[in-house]
Write an enzyme that holds these catalytic residues in place. Sequence first.
Site, PDB file in Angstrom:
ATOM      1  N   LEU A 198      14.913  43.824 -11.080  1.00 59.66           N
ATOM      2  CA  LEU A 198      15.894  44.187 -12.111  1.00 59.66           C
ATOM      3  C   LEU A 198      17.185  44.630 -11.449  1.00 59.66           C
ATOM      4  O   LEU A 198      17.202  45.544 -10.632  1.00 59.66           O
ATOM      5  CB  LEU A 198      15.342  45.296 -13.006  1.00 59.66           C
ATOM      6  CG  LEU A 198      16.143  45.627 -14.266  1.00 59.66           C
ATOM      7  CD1 LEU A 198      15.224  46.211 -15.342  1.00 59.66           C
ATOM      8  CD2 LEU A 198      17.279  46.615 -14.009  1.00 59.66           C
ATOM      9  N   HIS A 248      14.569  55.899  -4.790  1.00 62.57           N
ATOM     10  CA  HIS A 248      15.998  55.986  -4.490  1.00 62.57           C
ATOM     11  C   HIS A 248      16.680  56.724  -5.643  1.00 62.57           C
ATOM     12  O   HIS A 248      16.279  56.570  -6.807  1.00 62.57           O
ATOM     13  CB  HIS A 248      16.562  54.571  -4.346  1.00 62.57           C
ATOM     14  CG  HIS A 248      17.962  54.510  -3.841  1.00 62.57           C
ATOM     15  ND1 HIS A 248      19.051  54.706  -4.655  1.00 62.57           N
ATOM     16  CD2 HIS A 248      18.457  54.267  -2.596  1.00 62.57           C
ATOM     17  CE1 HIS A 248      20.158  54.574  -3.946  1.00 62.57           C
ATOM     18  NE2 HIS A 248      19.829  54.318  -2.695  1.00 62.57           N
TER      19      HIS A 248
END
Length: 338
Positions: free
Chosen positions: A127, A231
């Site tokens: 994505l 992240h």
Amino acid sequence: MTFRIRAARDADLQHLYEMAKLTGGGFTNLPPDRRALVAKLERSHAAFSRTAGALDDELFVLMLENADTGEVRGTCQIFTQVGQRHPFYSYRLGTLTQHSRELQRTFRAEMLSLTTDLEGASEVGGLFLHPGERAGGLGLLLARSRYLFVRQHRARFADRILAELRGVIDEAGGSPFWDGLAGRFFGMNFQDADQFNAINGHQFIADLMPKHPIYTAMLTETARAAIGLPHPSGRAAMRMLENEGFAYENYVDIFDGGPTMTARTDRVRSIREAADDRVISVDRGGGAEALVATGVLGDFRCAFGHIRHEDGGIILSEDCARALDVGAGDNVVHVGRW
């Protein structure tokens, strides 16, 4: 502006390449390599063209486009069955408890074990949303459209589904986890290993990675701190996965240590709560916000819309109907926007 999700086409190569260059590394499913992207599009084209419903090793690539201009602004991918071409490796974080009677002490040691436990599961991944469009819920549209696609083609997907989140990457584009563990055995930096994996697969991990469990106490502090952490840019994605029913079960990515989330496919909220309805009319009125999809395989489309329930079906908002190219008498699948 109205955006919609559609099947990828061969002509999307340049769009994918431009987005791949913006990922910033650690994004295995969207490498900035034209040859690898061409192979993805060819594989996706074959998957969309196959009409048989049985589970196989396939990849579907979907694109986010502006329905008014045709401009492409994002992409996502769905793998039907991972680990069929190359082993699908993960680290599983576990604990070994040992007791010393003489010292009267119990020691608990965390260990990382190389595993292929998740082999055969389906995967949602790849994505990417253009930085200029990260508002208005378009990331949610990209993410959740995949589950409506799975629902529309349920026989093509496994009973377990996973999502790998990118792990911690430093300002220089390196990975503390890789530097503290695998990098010591491979003699290559994280960027080179990640790119090699994106193009050639995981087999080199099987060839070179030590098969014995790794005690986390032997890793650097920065490497230990990165285990299971997404992240910073992936925290919202992790919350979306949790809202869908995915959970972190101590599986982490072998490259950057990011968390791998898993769920039972039929228990994914967007799949479980979606409903089929017939469009009885289209108007500009309001209604409940929803994700609405129609079509199968290469004709699949998905967009945000408003729906109102009436006897015999739903009334669909005009902008959504235009984006999906549907009207009175057509069938759609929809799920609430939450």
